[in-house]
Design an enzyme around this catalytic site. Structure first.
Site, short mmCIF file in Angstrom:
data_model
loop_
_atom_site.label_atom_id
_atom_site.label_comp_id
_atom_site.label_asym_id
_atom_site.label_seq_id
_atom_site.Cartn_x
_atom_site.Cartn_y
_atom_site.Cartn_z
CB THR A 164 -0.94 -0.01 1.21
OG1 THR A 164 -1.88 -1.08 1.07
CG2 THR A 164 -1.71 1.30 1.34
CD GLN A 177 -2.71 -11.30 -4.72
OE1 GLN A 177 -2.35 -12.47 -4.85
NE2 GLN A 177 -3.11 -10.83 -3.55
CB ALA A 204 7.87 -9.57 1.93
CB CYS A 227 -7.51 -4.11 1.76
SG CYS A 227 -5.75 -4.49 1.85
#
Length: 392
Positions: free
Chosen positions: A78, A188, A209, A335
């Site tokens: 993000t 992704q 990570a 999220c």
């Protein structure tokens, strides 16, 4: 509601939300604990920490086929997305910058772009078809409308909710043809798609990570040389002042280790995951009335993600029922899991939002087997029938 048996193994099929840290990553990070000092310090312990940090940076650069100096560590995906988009907008303040984002971006990109709009950028959302594939011709027309304006295109390489993979080579070629910079959220895609920055020369790339079996709390931004960004925070020279603050060499080591494992195993795992995905989808379509595979028509798809929609079914009740069955899955982006607002991704691909409709995302990792996906198919077919009956 079925209660999970005490001796029944809990099944984790939510790797797209987070990938539990792999033992090899724990081991590599544990070996670096002795270097857990401030890498900005000039004394010997600080120099050891700095060496660990730079070894990790160099290793990641090699794996992505880019110079180590192009890698900036952040606190996660993000933060990296925000730095790419808002950093571009603020670097071109007063020049009428444009930002193109797809309708199916992660909130980290959509909301950063919206914030950029409040700061003077002209923001446009690129439409997608029912498979989640962006409309390149629409984008071409948009780029041609004001060719002199500083322009950023931000499109995620692989969608986190439905698994659609974009044709990034074509997108980069189109963007560069019109003088635009291209940013991609590759969170992704890493480990499932061949991310080679020499072959696919995006200008900015974000990754994290913990989607690879690495630690939570560390991400990266790749920035091509010559791309100008304004930092989002100030107060230090770390990460060449692009992301100031005390750096995390132990997390960086974990990131590099996880990425190396993912890249090394990718070819074999993609083949295995694709077979599991196709098997699971076949069973779900055969056994659940009116089931729909979101993104199933996409020319390119993630091999380890299945998103299934079930009309007439309450989504919350279905996911709770699966949890009671001992199966960890999700409705989409982690999220957005606490939000009462429906999925913007499903809206964008034309899923009706005015009737009960359940969306379930299963995602696989290195431990997922055919027996696991069969158990998931059995459970989903069973609980979906029950929840549909209760929803009616």
């Amino acid at each position: 509601m079925t209660i999970m048996k005490a001796d029944q193994e809990r099944l984790y099929l939510d790797y797209a939300a987070t990938w539990p840290m792999r033992p090899e990553v724990w081991e590599a990070m544990g070996a670096e604990l002795r270097h857990g000092y401030n890498p900005a310090s000039a004394h010997a312990p600080g120099r050891m920490a700095h060496r660990s940090l730079e070894l990790a940076r160099g290793r990641i650069g090699e794996l992505l086929c880019c110079a180590r100096s192009c890698i900036y560590f952040t606190g996660g995906g993000t933060q990296s997305d925000n730095l790419a988009i808002l950093g571009f907008v603020r670097a071109h303040e007063g020049s009428g910058p444009r930002v193109f984002v797809s309708e199916i971006e992660h909130k980290a990109c959509l909301e950063a772009a919206d914030r950029g709009g409040l700061e003077g950028a002209r923001v446009s959302r690129i439409p997608v078809d029912r498979s989640g594939t962006i409309d390149l011709e629409w984008l071409r027309r948009g780029l041609e409308a004001d060719p002199a304006a500083p322009t950023l295109i931000s499109v995620m390489w692989a969608n986190n909710e439905i698994g659609a993979v974009q044709a990034m080579d074509d997108l980069v070629a189109l963007g560069h043809e019109h003088g635009a910079l291209v940013h991609t959220d590759a969170v992704q895609a890493m480990g499932k798609v061949d991310v080679d920055l020499e072959r696919t020369p995006v200008d900015l790339l974000s990754a994290t990570a913990h989607k690879l079996g690495g630690p939570v709390g560390i991400g990266l931004l790749y920035r091509r040389p010559g791309v100008t960004l304004e930092p989002l925070s100030y107060g230090g020279g770390q990460e060449r002042s692009m992301w100031p603050g005390t750096q995390n060499p132990i997390g960086a080591t974990g990131f590099a280790t996880a990425l190396a494992l993912a890249v090394g195993e990718r070819e074999a795992e993609v083949a295995r995951w694709t077979a599991l995905r196709d098997h699971l989808e076949g069973r779900l379509l055969a056994e659940i009335p009116d089931a729909r595979i979101h993104g199933g028509e996409a020319p390119l798809r993630l091999p380890n993600l299945v998103s299934v929609g079930i009309p007439g079914c309450d989504s919350g009740a279905l996911l709770v029922s699966l949890d009671f069955e001992g199966i960890a899955a999700s409705g989409g982006s982690a999220c957005g899991s606490d939000s009462s607002v429906g999925s913007g991704v499903l809206d964008a691909i034309g899923v009706p939002g005015d009737a009960p409709y359940a969306a379930v995302r299963f995602s696989f990792g290195h431990e997922t087997t055919r027996a696991h996906v069969d158990r998931a198919a059995d459970a989903l077919a069973r609980v979906a029938a029950r929840v549909v009956a209760l929803t009616a």
